[in-house]
Design a protein around this motif. Structure first.
Motif, mmCIF file in Angstrom:
data_model
loop_
_atom_site.group_PDB
_atom_site.id
_atom_site.type_symbol
_atom_site.label_atom_id
_atom_site.label_comp_id
_atom_site.label_asym_id
_atom_site.label_seq_id
_atom_site.Cartn_x
_atom_site.Cartn_y
_atom_site.Cartn_z
ATOM 1 N N ALA A 1 0.883 -1.133 -0.144
ATOM 2 C CA ALA A 1 -0.288 -0.021 0.108
ATOM 3 C C ALA A 1 0.970 1.507 0.136
ATOM 4 C CB ALA A 1 -1.206 0.072 1.341
ATOM 5 N N ILE A 2 0.781 2.134 -1.091
ATOM 6 C CA ILE A 2 1.608 3.163 -1.252
ATOM 7 C C ILE A 2 0.956 4.885 -0.939
ATOM 8 C CG2 ILE A 2 3.471 4.668 -2.886
ATOM 9 C CD1 ILE A 2 3.034 1.900 -4.568
ATOM 10 N N ASP A 3 1.167 5.416 0.017
ATOM 11 C CA ASP A 3 0.778 6.888 0.243
ATOM 12 C C ASP A 3 0.722 7.596 -0.400
ATOM 13 O OD1 ASP A 3 -0.995 6.405 2.926
ATOM 14 O OD2 ASP A 3 1.210 6.656 4.300
ATOM 15 N N VAL A 4 0.296 8.203 -2.025
ATOM 16 C CA VAL A 4 0.440 9.405 -2.997
ATOM 17 C C VAL A 4 -0.279 10.338 -1.673
ATOM 18 C CG1 VAL A 4 -0.304 10.391 -4.816
ATOM 19 C CG2 VAL A 4 0.675 8.079 -4.462
ATOM 20 N N LYS A 5 0.809 11.330 -0.883
ATOM 21 C CA LYS A 5 0.194 12.251 -0.128
ATOM 22 C C LYS A 5 -0.302 13.190 -1.544
ATOM 23 C CE LYS A 5 3.252 9.891 3.403
ATOM 24 N NZ LYS A 5 1.972 8.955 4.002
ATOM 25 N N CYS A 6 0.343 14.219 -2.163
ATOM 26 C CA CYS A 6 -0.309 15.087 -2.922
ATOM 27 C C CYS A 6 -0.395 15.077 -4.472
ATOM 28 C CB CYS A 6 0.028 16.727 -1.685
ATOM 29 S SG CYS A 6 1.417 16.736 -1.913
ATOM 30 N N LYS A 7 -0.331 15.974 -5.077
ATOM 31 C CA LYS A 7 -0.041 16.153 -6.408
ATOM 32 C C LYS A 7 1.787 16.638 -6.147
ATOM 33 C CE LYS A 7 -1.494 19.461 -9.468
ATOM 34 N NZ LYS A 7 -2.128 20.530 -9.389
ATOM 35 N N GLU B 1 -1.949 -1.368 -3.349
ATOM 36 C CA GLU B 1 -2.922 -0.335 -3.453
ATOM 37 C C GLU B 1 -2.122 1.433 -3.465
ATOM 38 O OE1 GLU B 1 -5.286 -0.535 -0.034
ATOM 39 O OE2 GLU B 1 -4.866 1.466 0.082
ATOM 40 N N CYS B 2 -2.552 2.414 -3.990
ATOM 41 C CA CYS B 2 -2.623 3.283 -4.451
ATOM 42 C C CYS B 2 -3.764 4.375 -3.118
ATOM 43 C CB CYS B 2 -2.014 4.022 -5.218
ATOM 44 S SG CYS B 2 -0.896 3.707 -6.425
ATOM 45 N N ARG B 3 -3.305 5.299 -2.279
ATOM 46 C CA ARG B 3 -4.235 5.964 -1.460
ATOM 47 C C ARG B 3 -3.793 7.245 -0.692
ATOM 48 N NH1 ARG B 3 -3.286 1.738 3.476
ATOM 49 N NH2 ARG B 3 -1.396 2.784 4.467
ATOM 50 N N THR B 4 -4.938 8.322 -1.092
ATOM 51 C CA THR B 4 -4.509 9.540 -0.782
ATOM 52 C C THR B 4 -5.812 9.926 0.424
ATOM 53 O OG1 THR B 4 -3.806 10.151 -2.998
ATOM 54 C CG2 THR B 4 -4.705 11.538 -1.805
ATOM 55 N N THR B 5 -5.259 10.323 1.233
ATOM 56 C CA THR B 5 -5.925 11.657 2.585
ATOM 57 C C THR B 5 -5.923 12.538 1.771
ATOM 58 O OG1 THR B 5 -4.474 9.975 4.090
ATOM 59 C CG2 THR B 5 -6.448 11.710 4.204
ATOM 60 N N PHE B 6 -7.711 13.095 1.767
ATOM 61 C CA PHE B 6 -8.335 13.893 1.196
ATOM 62 C C PHE B 6 -8.331 15.058 1.548
ATOM 63 C CE2 PHE B 6 -11.624 17.076 -0.767
ATOM 64 C CZ PHE B 6 -10.182 17.289 -1.922
ATOM 65 N N VAL B 7 -8.000 16.262 2.154
ATOM 66 C CA VAL B 7 -7.331 17.310 3.548
ATOM 67 C C VAL B 7 -8.180 18.510 2.354
ATOM 68 C CG1 VAL B 7 -6.206 19.137 4.955
ATOM 69 C CG2 VAL B 7 -5.237 16.301 4.057
ATOM 70 N N PRO B 8 -9.362 18.576 2.769
ATOM 71 C CA PRO B 8 -10.149 20.001 2.285
ATOM 72 C C PRO B 8 -9.199 21.356 2.473
ATOM 73 C CG PRO B 8 -11.742 18.661 3.705
ATOM 74 C CD PRO B 8 -10.465 18.232 4.262
ATOM 75 N N MET B 9 -9.710 22.406 1.031
ATOM 76 C CA MET B 9 -8.764 23.485 1.395
ATOM 77 C C MET B 9 -7.502 23.245 1.640
ATOM 78 S SD MET B 9 -10.545 25.291 4.508
ATOM 79 C CE MET B 9 -11.508 26.808 4.702
ATOM 80 N N VAL B 10 -6.791 22.314 1.169
ATOM 81 C CA VAL B 10 -5.335 22.095 0.810
ATOM 82 C C VAL B 10 -5.298 21.468 -0.722
ATOM 83 C CG1 VAL B 10 -3.087 21.003 1.913
ATOM 84 C CG2 VAL B 10 -4.805 22.164 3.512
ATOM 85 N N MET B 11 -6.285 20.183 -0.800
ATOM 86 C CA MET B 11 -6.419 19.946 -1.906
ATOM 87 C C MET B 11 -7.787 20.069 -2.932
ATOM 88 S SD MET B 11 -5.171 16.851 -0.519
ATOM 89 C CE MET B 11 -3.686 16.333 0.255
ATOM 90 N N ASP B 12 -7.568 19.999 -3.874
ATOM 91 C CA ASP B 12 -9.059 19.497 -4.504
ATOM 92 C C ASP B 12 -9.627 18.682 -5.583
ATOM 93 O OD1 ASP B 12 -6.696 20.765 -6.415
ATOM 94 O OD2 ASP B 12 -7.648 23.137 -6.649
#
Ligand code: SF4
Length: 240
Positions: A119-125, A161-172
């Protein structure tokens, strides 16, 4: 050899999909994700032990799989390999959680048949990485490493698996679209609900938790690129 451990959970029903797993948290991390829930714990607790002592500390009454997590477990390469070997000898499937920065460790696990699930965390763009997680490498380097891990797993029949924690106002939604396009060959892409209350960065504690509907919409965007998409929320896992 000794492994440096920050914690052990004897039984988890959420860390290895469809299995009850024991989770080993290895000490240390090369990122400082602002939403991290366990960084203070990971950096603050440290116990050295042999792999045998580690396994003797786990109550295997219910667990039927092992998850190697952290921190960033691949920073302790020899420990990861030894733990995976020991677990495999005992007949357990093994999953590793990684931020993708040490593909050479995953390669060794894959080539030696020591891993079943990555499981790979893909943190952001990718162009935001350095700023967002305060890591040394730039996002383009990390992108190449993540793609290398996906390729390795696919060629060797290891579930990735790849996964991203979605943080509102910081990501879109553009962040999710770019990530999904990049990791399109993974077996599963998961969008995870950010939980502000335990965030490592005090400012992130003030951000809102994204709503389930918002995550479902993001899931539909990701689904244009990745065959299987789920969202993970405090209420459960939803297939898109
Ligand atoms: S979420 Fe980020 S800071 Fe926390 S353990 Fe994972 S990579 Fe390290």
């Amino acid at each position: 050899m000794k492994v440096i451990v920050s914690g052990i959970v004897d039984l988890s029903t959420i860390d290895y999909p469809k299995k009850c797993s024991a989770v080993i948290f290895l000490h240390g991390c090369n990122m400082r994700c602002p939403y991290c829930h366990n960084l203070n714990h990971i950096l603050g607790h440290k116990k050295e032990m042999t792999v045998e002592e580690l396994f003797n500390n786990i109550d295997f009454f219910f667990a039927d799989a092992i998850v190697i997590s952290g921190g960033e477990p691949t920073l302790q390469k020899d420990a990861v390999i030894e733990i995976a070997k020991y677990a495999k000898e005992k007949g357990f499937p093994v999953k590793i959680d990684t931020n993708g920065t040490r593909p050479e460790v995953i390669e060794e696990l894959v080539k030696n048949n020591l891993i079943d699930y990555v499981a790979i965390d893909v943190k952001c763009k990718f162009d935001k990485y350095k700023e967002f997680v305060k890591c040394k490498e730039d996002g383009e380097e990390i992108k190449k490493k993540i793609l290398k891990i996906i390729d390795l797993c696919k060629k060797n029949n290891v579930f990735v698996e790849c996964r991203t924690t979605f943080v509102p106002m910081v990501m879109d939604k553009e962040d999710i679209e770019e990530i999904a396009k990049t990791v399109k060959d993974c077996d599963l892409y998961a969008i995870q609900q950010f939980e502000p209350k335990d965030a490592y960065d005090e400012e992130f504690k003030k951000l809102p938790m994204p709503k389930e509907d918002e995550l479902k919409e993001l899931g539909k965007i990701a689904k244009k690129y990745v065959d299987r998409v789920v969202i993970r929320t405090i209420n459960g896992v939803f297939e898109i």
